[in-house]
Design an enzyme around this catalytic site. Structure first.
Site, mmCIF file in Angstrom:
data_model
loop_
_atom_site.group_PDB
_atom_site.id
_atom_site.type_symbol
_atom_site.label_atom_id
_atom_site.label_comp_id
_atom_site.label_asym_id
_atom_site.label_seq_id
_atom_site.Cartn_x
_atom_site.Cartn_y
_atom_site.Cartn_z
ATOM 1 N N LYS A 13 36.148 51.422 47.797
ATOM 2 C CA LYS A 13 37.317 51.626 48.659
ATOM 3 C C LYS A 13 38.085 52.876 48.239
ATOM 4 O O LYS A 13 38.395 53.720 49.061
ATOM 5 C CB LYS A 13 38.266 50.414 48.589
ATOM 6 C CG LYS A 13 37.584 49.094 48.910
ATOM 7 C CD LYS A 13 38.579 47.940 48.952
ATOM 8 C CE LYS A 13 39.299 47.669 47.633
ATOM 9 N NZ LYS A 13 38.430 47.154 46.565
ATOM 10 N N ARG A 90 45.223 40.457 48.524
ATOM 11 C CA ARG A 90 44.151 40.030 47.644
ATOM 12 C C ARG A 90 43.978 38.511 47.632
ATOM 13 O O ARG A 90 43.071 38.022 46.982
ATOM 14 C CB ARG A 90 44.454 40.493 46.236
ATOM 15 C CG ARG A 90 43.346 41.455 45.746
ATOM 16 C CD ARG A 90 43.712 41.942 44.467
ATOM 17 N NE ARG A 90 42.841 42.618 43.617
ATOM 18 C CZ ARG A 90 42.826 43.919 43.423
ATOM 19 N NH1 ARG A 90 43.539 44.710 44.182
ATOM 20 N NH2 ARG A 90 42.087 44.432 42.477
ATOM 21 N N ARG A 142 37.409 39.739 36.970
ATOM 22 C CA ARG A 142 37.887 40.316 38.236
ATOM 23 C C ARG A 142 36.966 39.943 39.391
ATOM 24 O O ARG A 142 37.414 39.693 40.503
ATOM 25 C CB ARG A 142 38.008 41.827 38.115
ATOM 26 C CG ARG A 142 39.234 42.199 37.294
ATOM 27 C CD ARG A 142 39.232 43.636 36.881
ATOM 28 N NE ARG A 142 39.330 44.509 38.018
ATOM 29 C CZ ARG A 142 38.889 45.759 38.034
ATOM 30 N NH1 ARG A 142 38.339 46.264 36.947
ATOM 31 N NH2 ARG A 142 39.023 46.490 39.092
#
Ligand code: AMP
Length: 187
Positions: A13, A90, A142
Site C-alpha cells: 500500500k 484496521r 501483526r
C-alpha cells in the site's frame, strides 16, 4: 476521490501512494506514519502508542480516531480532490467510526482498494524491509492481528459495494497500472 487502501502489512500500500497522489491529487493520511511521528517527537500520545506498535498490536481506538478526526478535518478543508487512507481503518470499530465521520461531513468513500498478496510473499517482504517493528516476532503478530481484526473489513466493504481487489504482486509498474484501472473506473 475518497479512497481507503486495505491489505496486510507489506502488501504494498505504502509503495503505491506516491503514484496515486500524483495522478489523482488526493491527500494521504497514513495512521502508521502519524503514530511514528508522535513516537519520534516523544509526545504523550506517542508514548502511549509505542508499546502496541512494538508488539504489533493495534494502538488504542481513541488515539487513532483522534488523529483521523484531526487529519480529515484539515484535509476536507484544504484539498477538494479528496483523500486516501493507508492503514486505517484496521478493525470493524474503526470502519464504523469512519463511516459515521464521513457521513457527518457529507463525504462518503468512493472505493476501497484491497491489495491481494499471498502470505509467504508478505513475510519475505516484511523481513527484507528492516523497520523497527519488522522483527520476526512482531511481524508474526501483526499478521495475526491483520487476519483476526482487519481482514473482516474485506467482507464489510464488499457488502457496501465499495471493494475492488487488486493483485499486489508483480512489478511496481504493473501493480500501479491495475490500481489506475480500478480508480479510473470510479473517478
Ligand atoms: P503501519 O505503518 O500501518 O504498518 O502501522 C504500524 C503500527 O502502527 C501498527 O502495527 C499498529 O501498532 C499501529 N497502527 C497503525 N495504524 C493503526 C490503526 N488504524 N489502528 C491501530 N493501530 C494502528
Amino acid at each position: 476521490m475518497r479512497i481507503v487502501l486495505l491489505g496486510a502489512p507489506g502488501s504494498g500500500k505504502g509503495t503505491q501512494t506516491d503514484a496515486i497522489i500524483a495522478r489523482y491529487g488526493v491527500a494521504t493520511v497514513a495512521t502508521g506514519d502519524l503514530l511514528r511521528a508522535e513516537v519520534a517527537a516523544g509526545t504523550e500520545l506517542g508514548r502511549r502508542a509505542k508499546p502496541y506498535m512494538d508488539a504489533g498490536e493495534l494502538a488504542p481506538f481513541d488515539i487513532v480516531l483522534g488523529m483521523i478526526e484531526n487529519g480529515l478535518k484539515t484535509l476536507a478543508q484544504t484539498n477538494p480532490k479528496g483523500f486516501m487512507m493507508d492503514g486505517f481503518p484496521r478493525d470493524l470499530a474503526q470502519a464504523e467510526a469512519l463511516d459515521g465521520l464521513l457521513t457527518r461531513i457529507g463525504q462518503p468513500l468512493d472505493i476501497v482498494l484491497f491489495f491481494e498478496v499471498d502470505y509467504e510473499e508478505i513475510v519475505k517482504r516484511l523481513l527484507g524491509r528492516g523497520r523497527a517493528d519488522d522483527n520476526e516476532e512482531t511481524i508474526r503478530n501483526r499478521l495475526r492481528v491483520y487476519e483476526e481484526k482487519t481482514a473482516p473489513l474485506i467482507d464489510y466493504y464488499t457488502r457496501k459495494g465499495l471493494l475492488r481487489q487488486v493483485k499486489g504482486t508483480g512489478s511496481i509498474e504493473e501493480i500501479s497500472q491495475r490500481i489506475q484501472a480500478a480508480l479510473d473506473a470510479v473517478a
